[in-house]
Write a protein that holds these residues in place. Sequence first.
Motif, PDB file in Angstrom:
ATOM      1  N   THR A 230     -77.770  42.738 -37.423  1.00 54.21           N
ATOM      2  CA  THR A 230     -78.416  41.427 -37.587  1.00 54.21           C
ATOM      3  C   THR A 230     -78.164  40.846 -38.976  1.00 54.21           C
ATOM      4  OG1 THR A 230     -80.481  42.531 -38.248  1.00 54.21           O
ATOM      5  CG2 THR A 230     -80.247  41.942 -35.919  1.00 54.21           C
ATOM      6  N   ARG A 231     -77.790  41.718 -39.924  1.00 53.40           N
ATOM      7  CA  ARG A 231     -77.557  41.232 -41.289  1.00 53.40           C
ATOM      8  C   ARG A 231     -76.199  40.547 -41.445  1.00 53.40           C
ATOM      9  NH1 ARG A 231     -76.407  46.722 -41.321  1.00 53.40           N
ATOM     10  NH2 ARG A 231     -74.397  47.325 -42.259  1.00 53.40           N
ATOM     11  N   LEU A 232     -75.328  40.703 -40.457  1.00 53.57           N
ATOM     12  CA  LEU A 232     -73.993  40.124 -40.557  1.00 53.57           C
ATOM     13  C   LEU A 232     -74.046  38.603 -40.389  1.00 53.57           C
ATOM     14  CD1 LEU A 232     -71.830  42.625 -38.462  1.00 53.57           C
ATOM     15  CD2 LEU A 232     -72.252  42.619 -40.926  1.00 53.57           C
ATOM     16  N   HIS A 233     -73.063  37.950 -40.968  1.00 58.32           N
ATOM     17  CA  HIS A 233     -72.958  36.486 -40.798  1.00 58.32           C
ATOM     18  C   HIS A 233     -71.500  36.146 -40.496  1.00 58.32           C
ATOM     19  CE1 HIS A 233     -74.057  32.294 -41.173  1.00 58.32           C
ATOM     20  NE2 HIS A 233     -72.938  32.121 -41.859  1.00 58.32           N
ATOM     21  N   PRO A 234     -71.224  35.529 -39.336  1.00 62.95           N
ATOM     22  CA  PRO A 234     -72.209  35.178 -38.305  1.00 62.95           C
ATOM     23  C   PRO A 234     -72.730  36.427 -37.585  1.00 62.95           C
ATOM     24  CG  PRO A 234     -69.996  34.734 -37.525  1.00 62.95           C
ATOM     25  CD  PRO A 234     -69.853  35.114 -38.966  1.00 62.95           C
ATOM     26  N   GLN A 235     -73.943  36.300 -37.073  1.00 62.81           N
ATOM     27  CA  GLN A 235     -74.613  37.424 -36.427  1.00 62.81           C
ATOM     28  C   GLN A 235     -74.011  37.697 -35.056  1.00 62.81           C
ATOM     29  OE1 GLN A 235     -78.796  37.136 -34.781  1.00 62.81           O
ATOM     30  NE2 GLN A 235     -79.217  38.176 -36.726  1.00 62.81           N
ATOM     31  N   PRO A 236     -73.564  38.945 -34.776  1.00 61.62           N
ATOM     32  CA  PRO A 236     -73.019  39.253 -33.454  1.00 61.62           C
ATOM     33  C   PRO A 236     -74.061  39.068 -32.353  1.00 61.62           C
ATOM     34  CG  PRO A 236     -72.445  40.970 -35.032  1.00 61.62           C
ATOM     35  CD  PRO A 236     -73.472  40.090 -35.700  1.00 61.62           C
ATOM     36  N   LEU A 237     -73.585  38.677 -31.180  1.00 63.37           N
ATOM     37  CA  LEU A 237     -74.436  38.536 -30.009  1.00 63.37           C
ATOM     38  C   LEU A 237     -74.041  39.615 -29.001  1.00 63.37           C
ATOM     39  CD1 LEU A 237     -76.478  36.951 -28.239  1.00 63.37           C
ATOM     40  CD2 LEU A 237     -74.534  35.564 -27.453  1.00 63.37           C
ATOM     41  N   LEU A 238     -75.023  40.369 -28.543  1.00 65.75           N
ATOM     42  CA  LEU A 238     -74.799  41.394 -27.528  1.00 65.75           C
ATOM     43  C   LEU A 238     -75.261  40.866 -26.175  1.00 65.75           C
ATOM     44  CD1 LEU A 238     -74.297  44.339 -26.504  1.00 65.75           C
ATOM     45  CD2 LEU A 238     -76.649  44.844 -27.229  1.00 65.75           C
ATOM     46  N   VAL A 239     -74.384  40.896 -25.175  1.00 66.68           N
ATOM     47  CA  VAL A 239     -74.764  40.524 -23.813  1.00 66.68           C
ATOM     48  C   VAL A 239     -74.662  41.763 -22.932  1.00 66.68           C
ATOM     49  CG1 VAL A 239     -74.132  38.099 -24.062  1.00 66.68           C
ATOM     50  CG2 VAL A 239     -72.426  39.723 -23.236  1.00 66.68           C
ATOM     51  N   VAL A 240     -75.666  41.944 -22.064  1.00 65.89           N
ATOM     52  CA  VAL A 240     -75.760  43.141 -21.228  1.00 65.89           C
ATOM     53  C   VAL A 240     -75.764  42.712 -19.767  1.00 65.89           C
ATOM     54  CG1 VAL A 240     -77.096  45.208 -20.689  1.00 65.89           C
ATOM     55  CG2 VAL A 240     -77.095  44.302 -23.035  1.00 65.89           C
ATOM     56  N   ALA A 241     -74.761  43.140 -19.021  1.00 70.11           N
ATOM     57  CA  ALA A 241     -74.672  42.836 -17.593  1.00 70.11           C
ATOM     58  C   ALA A 241     -75.160  44.044 -16.802  1.00 70.11           C
ATOM     59  CB  ALA A 241     -73.237  42.501 -17.209  1.00 70.11           C
TER      60      ALA A 241
END
Length: 378
Positions: A230-241
Amino acid sequence: MSSTPSPPHGQLHAVHVLGETGRAHVASVAGGLAARGVQVTVCGPGAAEERYGFAAAGARFAPVEITRRSVPRADAAVVTALRAACAGADVVHAHGLRAGLLATVALGGRRTPLVVTWHGAVFAEGARKPLLRLLERRVARAASVVLGASSDLVDRARAVGARDARLAPIGVPLPPRTAATPEAVAEAERRRQKARDEFGAGERPLLLAVGRLEPHKGYDRLLDAAHGWTRLHPQPLLVVAGEGSLRPELQERIDTERLPVLLLGLRDDVPELLAAADAVVLPSRWEARSVIAQEALHAGVPLVATNVGGTPELVGDAAELVPYGDPKRLADTVVRLLGDPARRAELAAAGPAQAGTWPTEDDTVAQVLSIYDELSSR
């Protein structure tokens, strides 16, 4: 009522008994066996036929509602139906512990050879654990041959008394790789951007996880790990299928902890999701030959996976492996990978090369048919 006529006399007749596991595998094998002249009957839940189309692949389908949990009255009806479906079969092939147990009971008193494929490990805690171990032993000892999808499953089958246990890596259907023409590249980029737009990813790194939302899949540890990027910029997005019993609990954590995670539910567009992803994360407590791991490597998408079960022998050096249950190590590995374009490119090239070493669907069908011929000639 079955969906196609009974097999004519003189042809090898194989009955597959299908519960909750191995459905895509059975669809592939059934079609391959039918193409080779084997008469195939698939006994399983009607929903499986609707999704995988066993009858369309050339098999006879007999609806038998095998559920994940035992219900005495329902199990008695299943055993009766299986006993009728297996009459005159040259070999019966069950998939998973529940299907294997019901097939064992249905074949009681008959000399029909029984093959059982173990697609995955049995997970149980508390009072159910000893019972499931007893059932596992009973099925292993009743089978003429136990096929394990990974080496550790073969070892387990032998440890609980299997007379004959063999490694049978499962080839899964994978989309063909297309030539990198300018038109194909442009179309791939269009599909990638469309999928990313669905989630509002923008320029954010997109991480993908695919699988049932159940305890042994490790999603609780994955959410722990999500705090680490969450500290990264841009913040990675995790999607779970995926869908499962843990969805409410996981969603509550995502909301409460304000995690950059989207639960997508069941999806039938995994190739499109893979095309949009910068990396795939597989946090499981155990896997035999994970389908999403195979799909990721085949597609050239970098994979971070737990070093468990059959995963190391499946992926070789073509993925980043981390210990199960170490969310900090998982998070650090993801962060490092996202910050290292050269390593991502290396994994993207190594994935398809590793996939080229796996057994094909034809290899899988040939092995199964060889075992059937061996057993039916005894």
